[in-house]
Write a protein that holds these residues in place. Structure first.
Motif, PDB file in Angstrom:
ATOM      1  N   THR A 174      35.282  47.328  37.558  1.00  0.00           N
ATOM      2  CA  THR A 174      36.149  48.174  38.317  1.00  0.00           C
ATOM      3  C   THR A 174      35.459  49.555  38.632  1.00  0.00           C
ATOM      4  N   ARG A 221      38.364  49.769  51.603  1.00  0.00           N
ATOM      5  CA  ARG A 221      39.068  49.198  50.312  1.00  0.00           C
ATOM      6  C   ARG A 221      40.344  50.138  49.972  1.00  0.00           C
ATOM      7  N   GLN A 306      35.477  47.071  41.842  1.00  0.00           N
ATOM      8  CA  GLN A 306      36.632  46.900  42.587  1.00  0.00           C
ATOM      9  C   GLN A 306      37.639  48.008  41.793  1.00  0.00           C
ATOM     10  N   LYS A 308      40.784  48.974  39.830  1.00  0.00           N
ATOM     11  CA  LYS A 308      41.427  48.110  38.863  1.00  0.00           C
ATOM     12  C   LYS A 308      42.862  47.476  39.332  1.00  0.00           C
ATOM     13  N   SER A 309      43.540  48.279  40.184  1.00  0.00           N
ATOM     14  CA  SER A 309      44.716  47.663  40.573  1.00  0.00           C
ATOM     15  C   SER A 309      44.620  46.581  41.760  1.00  0.00           C
ATOM     16  N   ALA A 310      43.436  46.593  42.354  1.00  0.00           N
ATOM     17  CA  ALA A 310      43.287  45.667  43.352  1.00  0.00           C
ATOM     18  C   ALA A 310      43.467  44.154  43.081  1.00  0.00           C
ATOM     19  N   THR A 311      44.137  43.544  44.002  1.00  0.00           N
ATOM     20  CA  THR A 311      44.466  41.990  43.783  1.00  0.00           C
ATOM     21  C   THR A 311      43.473  41.092  44.158  1.00  0.00           C
ATOM     22  N   LYS A 312      42.603  41.563  45.239  1.00  0.00           N
ATOM     23  CA  LYS A 312      41.647  40.727  45.588  1.00  0.00           C
ATOM     24  C   LYS A 312      40.353  41.659  45.971  1.00  0.00           C
TER      25      LYS A 312
END
Length: 433
Positions: A174, A221, A306, A308-312
């Protein structure tokens, strides 16, 4: 007697008619000029490719066209290629098939033809290639414009020795974990000069390879809308875009806790190869350059970090496909070849073996998912997302200048972003698509 004579005369007349039809090629026969057997050749232009691959791949049409061949012209670099291509188009003598980057398809639509649905449908495209190919890069609601053999995406390169010496077991997954690593990996001398950087981020294209692509990746992003739905103007000057630019330039801000890069640093690929930086973001094609510069470098490859809060997951692609020109006089043959070659698993694999890269064909990506060497690149091909650009080369310059305005303190991120958007919109006004 009259009846027999009539039958004989009729038979002779039919025979003569058949002979004439065969002679002029309307009916198959002894005529060597039968269209199927005529020598048929198409021209293909590209950059740094293998001539033998294209000549050998012509076999895929030999059943229908025994004398089919491909005349391939290779160019050493993009500048030479674009110059020759523009010259050819200007005199109406463009090749049948040309190499085109995914970002430049919108600009090229005045010069390249749609591939007719009788050769490939939107459904077939979606079943054969990753989403970025058919949703963002080589197709739109009107049709398919180009097809790729390979796909390249941004990944994280890391120096195993530097991370290991700092007690870091795994590369960052992340952006938040990357920020935590920066102080551990950045080394400065007594005067505050950076002697070892944590990651090559925050600089312009002058010092950071693919700086504009990395920034675009961060923008996408964060949910930045890069262009409007009609592809008539840029829209990235907003809260999301500003957040991405601010984050990127923090790595080169001396007042930031994650300061680890500046414009006096060596070019990122050189710095990574000489172990002056622990990590860099680059494309798969950069791996060979790194190895040539330092054969003994102990480095690994990981997915791009990515939020940290990304779901994909999401990454950014930059790759080339092949398109049929509107000036081609062999469009049906060119379409038949292009579709068969790029969708044929055996031929696509031969392309990879000769030229390297990660396959764009889903069936081959699936075979590389568990490969120690290709797994990261194969997985990232599935989550890549690009955006249409009015002129990728010009936009690279504009984005690099935008970064310079911020890190030099000339403008704040909001103003620099607004100026960059204005410059991109000038391109939209100048270049008609």
């Amino acid at each position: 007697m009259n009846k027999s004579r009539s039958l004989i005369i009729g038979a002779v007349a039919i025979g003569i008619s058949l002979f004439i039809l065969i002679l002029i090629g309307i009916l198959p026969g002894l005529n060597s000029n039968e269209p199927k057997n005529n020598p048929i050749s198409i021209s293909v232009w590209g950059i740094e490719n293998d001539k033998n691959f294209f000549s050998q791949s012509a076999d895929i049409l030999k059943t229908e066209y025994p004398n089919f061949s491909i005349q391939y012209r290779n160019f050493p670099d993009e500048e030479t290629y674009i110059y020759a291509l523009n010259e050819a188009f200007s005199i109406g003598n463009a090749p049948d098939i040309i190499m085109v980057s995914n970002a430049d398809v919108p600009k090229m639509k005045t010069k390249i033809a749609q591939i007719p649905e009788q050769y490939i449908t939107q459904l077939q495209l979606q079943q054969a290639f990753p989403e970025t190919v058919w949703r963002y890069d080589f197709a739109d609601k009107n049709g398919v414009y180009a097809l790729p053999f390979t796909i390249d995406t941004l990944v994280l390169y890391y120096n195993r020795d530097i991370l290991g010496n700092a007690g870091i077991v795994y590369p960052p997954e992340t952006w938040e974990s990357l920020e935590e690593m920066v102080p551990k990996l950045t080394k400065k001398n007594a005067t505050g000069t950076i002697e070892q950087s944590a990651i090559a981020l925050g600089g312009t294209e002058q010092t950071v390879a693919h700086a504009s692509d990395i920034l675009a990746s961060l923008m996408l992003r964060t949910g930045t809308k890069m262009v409007d739905d009609t592809f008539s103007r840029a829209l990235f000057n907003g809260r999301e875009g500003e957040g991405a630019l601010t984050f990127y330039t923090k790595f080169s801000d001396p007042k930031s806790k994650i300061y680890t890069w500046n414009q006096s640093m060596p070019y990122s690929i050189d710095a990574f190869a000489s172990e002056q930086v622990a990590m860099m973001i680059g494309y798969e094609r950069d791996a060979q350059i790194i190895k040539e510069k330092n054969q003994n470098l102990n480095f690994g490859v990981a997915p791009i970090p990515q939020p940290k809060s990304a779901t994909k997951a999401m990454t950014y692609p930059f790759y080339s496909g092949y398109a049929i020109t509107k000036q081609s006089k062999q469009k049906p043959i060119a379409a038949a070849y292009l579709v068969r070659a790029t969708l044929d698993k055996t031929i696509a694999q031969k392309y990879i073996e000769k030229l390297g890269g990660t396959p764009a064909l889903l069936s081959l990506i699936n075979e590389n998912i568990s490969s120690a060497e290709k797994s990261v690149f194969a997985r990232q091909a599935l989550v890549a997302r690009g955006y249409p650009q009015i002129d990728s080369k010009e936009i690279k310059t504009i984005f690099s200048e935008m970064i310079e305005l911020v890190i030099s303190g000339t403008k704040n991120p909001s103003d620099a972003l607004g100026e960059a958007q204005t410059e991109v919109n000038k391109l939209f006004a100048r270049i008609k698509v």
